[in-house]
Scaffold this active site. Structure first.
Site, PDB file in Angstrom:
ATOM      1  N   ALA A 192       0.852  -1.195   0.000  1.00 33.79           N
ATOM      2  CA  ALA A 192       0.000   0.000   0.000  1.00 33.79           C
ATOM      3  C   ALA A 192       0.885   1.241   0.000  1.00 33.79           C
ATOM      4  O   ALA A 192       2.020   1.202   0.496  1.00 33.79           O
ATOM      5  CB  ALA A 192      -0.886  -0.011   1.243  1.00 33.79           C
ATOM      6  N   GLU A 208       3.816  -5.215   7.523  1.00 31.46           N
ATOM      7  CA  GLU A 208       2.920  -4.194   8.088  1.00 31.46           C
ATOM      8  C   GLU A 208       3.174  -3.956   9.568  1.00 31.46           C
ATOM      9  O   GLU A 208       3.039  -2.834  10.062  1.00 31.46           O
ATOM     10  CB  GLU A 208       1.451  -4.606   7.886  1.00 31.46           C
ATOM     11  CG  GLU A 208       0.947  -4.444   6.454  1.00 31.46           C
ATOM     12  CD  GLU A 208       1.214  -5.639   5.573  1.00 31.46           C
ATOM     13  OE1 GLU A 208       2.062  -6.484   5.939  1.00 31.46           O
ATOM     14  OE2 GLU A 208       0.588  -5.744   4.502  1.00 31.46           O
TER      15      GLU A 208
END
Ligand code: 3H9
Length: 719
Positions: free
Chosen positions: A61, A123
């Site tokens: 992302a 993440e």
């Protein structure tokens, strides 16, 4: 930004285009949605390949979008649409497939990776969890224990390990897109049901409750207050116990909590700060992008004590040829053995051949005549270092960069002892130098931008977080550490114990409190420095005046312990006691408590109750205040430099972003108010006097940290 082409007549090739890492920005997500739709609706297309441009699949992302309102199509429905497609979709993974990038690949029906590719769900290191289905898909694909390991640590795996784990279906040494297209052709028309990971049951884990309880305990311990690793375990547990749709709902809830947390903001700040420090600048105006580093093919290390050995290993591991010099034969032999063992251990860990032949050992400084760069790592004594620098200036070929590994000595003074001060910089490594991530590159007013650029580039090559800083006593890290340690000493005088102070700091997230750390590194180190500064006075003088030295409050507690021969772990006694010298388990020491009682009585000090909050405020705000002085003096170019130094070298908890980020989170006005409060109570402690920069920032409305640079410039121009 995803490009669409038809190749080999019936394969739709989608190429992600968003340099440098093809992050999944809104435009890229829209591009994927559109091109997948196009490929699936084209009757001539039998299968689809997704790849990334410039040799990288996708870095996940777009982290830069996290701070703003998210627009564009969301990731999850996009990945679901790919998975439920009725034509095979193959991910062609080159470079990296990380985070959302790997989640996108997990949505594909097949994955082909280049042998040099790295894959992972990092993440957690950004304070998040893989929330585009990664926490639900990966355990279904590779099993709960392996998925937990990857998701809770964020580690990247090689293509070979990914193949072994079952994350990828094939690894190639050749052109990955060609291999993927060939593969896509070969699987066209096959049933895709078995390839849809979301429909797989999660592999059964025996004794699920006990297993997760044990994992959670371990993760909690290593997380030291970070919340994302805990949420990662909870999400994987949902994958192991719930149907996919409910697991996804749990993933979403957990992500919503993490996404807005201060910890995620701090960790994402760290990610960008680590990259920002590479764009260094000096007060002279010299900058990273206009200063060309010199090529370094051959380097030398002078002095093979603990630091010199570690530096030799770090240099050799980059593939450089290194001349290691130690004048005493016995020490040279011992160093050779130790360095070879370290190189062998490192190579084994990394699965490569040890660079033993890369190091040439010599007793003679003449051996460094043709090297491009020397790192001097002799004992911290300015006279000795000066002598070595003079020898080096005579021996080395013209233009050789002379670097000094020092933690406190004056780099300018050393430079002034050489005919070419522009070639001199400090390289402050941290022990053990081949392990610790931090490197302070210290420039003086005469260091050339090229010398700084070369040292910075070499640091990067060694895998260090390299930060360029100006020359001053203690540079950045140790200069800020001094008030922090002093406050801890003062707290003991006022009634605290080492246990209380350490507990408060460890609960904050430091791996070790100040006293356990001091026991580990040796109390005699600071004692020697204080003696050199003329602060240590023999005798048993008592009362307040005995604790004012050079016009400011001084605590002789550390000196008194050293006089007792209590140097810390190495002597088995320090602020704590140990089973034997060299042992690492610190135990509370009744002797120390009665010593503190007697000391207070002798000095007329009455112990009072001190709580964790006071420990944190006094130690941390004193350290932060020094950070503001450092910014005001131009020793660090920006708050990111300070924060990277503290997170990479001083154990500051990463999920709190670094001291300056922490001050920004707490609120500058609050930090100022507490410093003023403590300064009123302790007027004889100058480091509690709020820095004028802090005052000026508060007066100008406490701008957020990313605006401090502008504010500092403006404030300086108004002075
Ligand atoms: C995620 O995916 C969440 C999802 O699970 C769920 C969402 C619902 N975004 O490191 P480099 C920039 S979270 C934006 O020097 P390298 C970076 O700032 C994401 N920018 O290169 C730098 O910019 P600049 C999970 C990014 O070759 C430039 O690219 N993904 C991103 O040494 C070059 O970076 C990760 O955590 C990004 N995702 O290493 C992966 N990534 O030049 C994070 C990089 O202006 N990225 N940039 O300073 C990395 O680990 C490394 O960048 C990578 C390349 C290994 C990819």
């Amino acid at each position: 930004m995803a490009e669409y082409n038809r190749v080999s007549e019936c394969v739709g090739l989608i190429t992600l285009r968003n340099p440098p890492v093809n992050a999944l920005s809104a435009a890229v997500r829209q591009g994927i949605v559109d091109t997948v739709q196009r490929a699936l609706s084209d009757p001539n297309v039998k299968s689809v390949v997704i790849c990334g441009q410039n040799g990288i699949f996708c870095g996940g992302a777009d982290i830069k979008e996290f701070g703003s309102n998210m627009t564009g199509p969301p990731l999850i429905p996009m990945i679901h649409a790919i998975e439920s497609a009725n034509k095979p979709v193959v991910a062609a993974i080159e470079g990296s497939a990380l985070g959302g990038g790997l989640e996108l690949a997990l949505g594909c029906h097949y994955r082909i990776a280049h042998s040099k590719a790295r894959l992972g769900l990092p993440e957690v290191s950004l304070g998040l969890l893989p929330a585009a289905g990664g926490s639900q898909l990966l355990p279904r694909l590779i099993g709960v224990p392996a998925a937990l390991n990857l998701i809770t640590t964020g580690r990247h795996v090689t293509a070979a390990e990914a193949l072994q784990l079952g994350i990828v279906d094939q690894v190639t040494d050749h052109n990955t897109v060609d291999a993927a297209v060939k593969f896509a052709l070969s699987v066209a028309g096959r049933s895709l049901d078995p390839r849809r990971i979301s429909t797989h049951p999660c592999p059964q884990q025996p004794d699920l409750d006990a297993f997760f309880e044990e994992v959670m305990q371990k993760v909690r311990q290593s997380a030291r207050g970070a919340i994302a690793p805990i949420a990662c375990v909870q999400a994987v547990r949902a994958a192991a116990t719930l149907p996919y749709a409910q697991g996804m709902e749990r993933e979403r809830e957990l992500m919503a909590t993490l996404f807005t947390s201060g910890q995620a903001r701090a960790l994402q700040y760290c990610f960008f700060a680590e990259r920002a420090v590479g764009r260094w600048r000096m007060p002279s105006g010299a900058r990273w992008d206009t200063s060309k580093p010199r090529p370094v093919h051959k380097a030398a290390v002078i002095g093979l004590g603990t630091m010199g050995r570690g530096i030799t290993v770090a240099l050799a591991q980059t593939g450089l040829s290194v001349i290691a010099v130690e004048t005493q034969e016995k020490q040279l032999m011992e160093a050779k053995q130790a360095i070879s063992a370290m190189l062998e251990r490192g190579a084994k860990r990394r699965g490569v051949a040890p660079a033993l032949d890369g190091v040439i050992y010599s007793q003679n400084i003449q051996a460094v005549a043709d090297v491009d760069l020397v790192i001097e790592a002799v004992f911290e004594d300015i006279a000795l270092k000066t002598k070595v620098f003079q020898q080096l200036s005579a021996v080395c070929k013209p233009g050789t960069l002379l670097c000094t590994n020092t933690s406190a000595l004056d780099v300018d003074q050393l430079a002034s002892e050489t005919p070419n001060p522009e070639l001199v910089v400090g390289m402050h490594f941290f022990a053990p130098a081949h392990v610790m991530k931090l490197l302070e590159v210290v420039y003086g007013p005469r260091s050339s931008p090229q010398a700084v650029a070369t040292a910075m580039q070499l640091g990067k090559k060694m895998g260090k977080a390299s930060v360029a800083v100006g020359n001053c006593r203690g540079f950045v890290g140790n200069r800020m550490l001094k008030p922090y340690i002093e406050e801890a000493f003062f707290l003991l005088e006022e009634g605290a114990t080492p246990e209380l102070v350490d507990q408060a700091l460890e609960e904050f997230g430091f791996p070790m409190g100040v006293f356990r750390m001091s026991d580990l590194s040796g109390l005699d180190v600071g004692w020697r420095v204080r003696k050199g500064d003329g602060l240590v006075e023999p005798g048993t003088a008592s009362g307040r005046s005995a604790r004012i030295r050079q016009g400011r409050r001084y605590s002789p507690l550390g000196d008194l312990l050293c006089e007792e021969g209590r140097f810390g772990q190495k002597t088995g006694r320090g602020w704590y006691q140990y089973d034997k010298p060299g042992s690492r388990v610190a135990r509370s020491d009744p002797w120390l408590h009665s010593f503190l009682g007697a000391y207070r009585a002798q000095h007329g000090l009455v112990a009072r109750r001190i709580d964790h909050q006071e420990v944190l405020e006094r130690c941390l705000y004193a350290l932060i205040n020094e950070g503001f002085h450092i910014l005001d003096d131009g020793i660090a170019a920006g708050p990111e430099d300070i924060d990277v130094i503290y997170v990479s070298g001083y154990g500051w908890p990463r999920h709190r972003g670094g001291p300056m980020f922490y001050a920004n989170m707490v609120g500058l006005a609050k930090v100022l108010e507490r410093l003023e409060h403590y300064q009123q109570l302790h007027p004889e402690v100058p480091h509690l006097q709020p820095s004028s920069l802090l005052r000026r920032l508060v007066a100008s409305g406490s701008p957020p940290i990313h605006k401090w640079g502008e504010a500092i410039k403006k404030l300086h121009s108004q002075l």
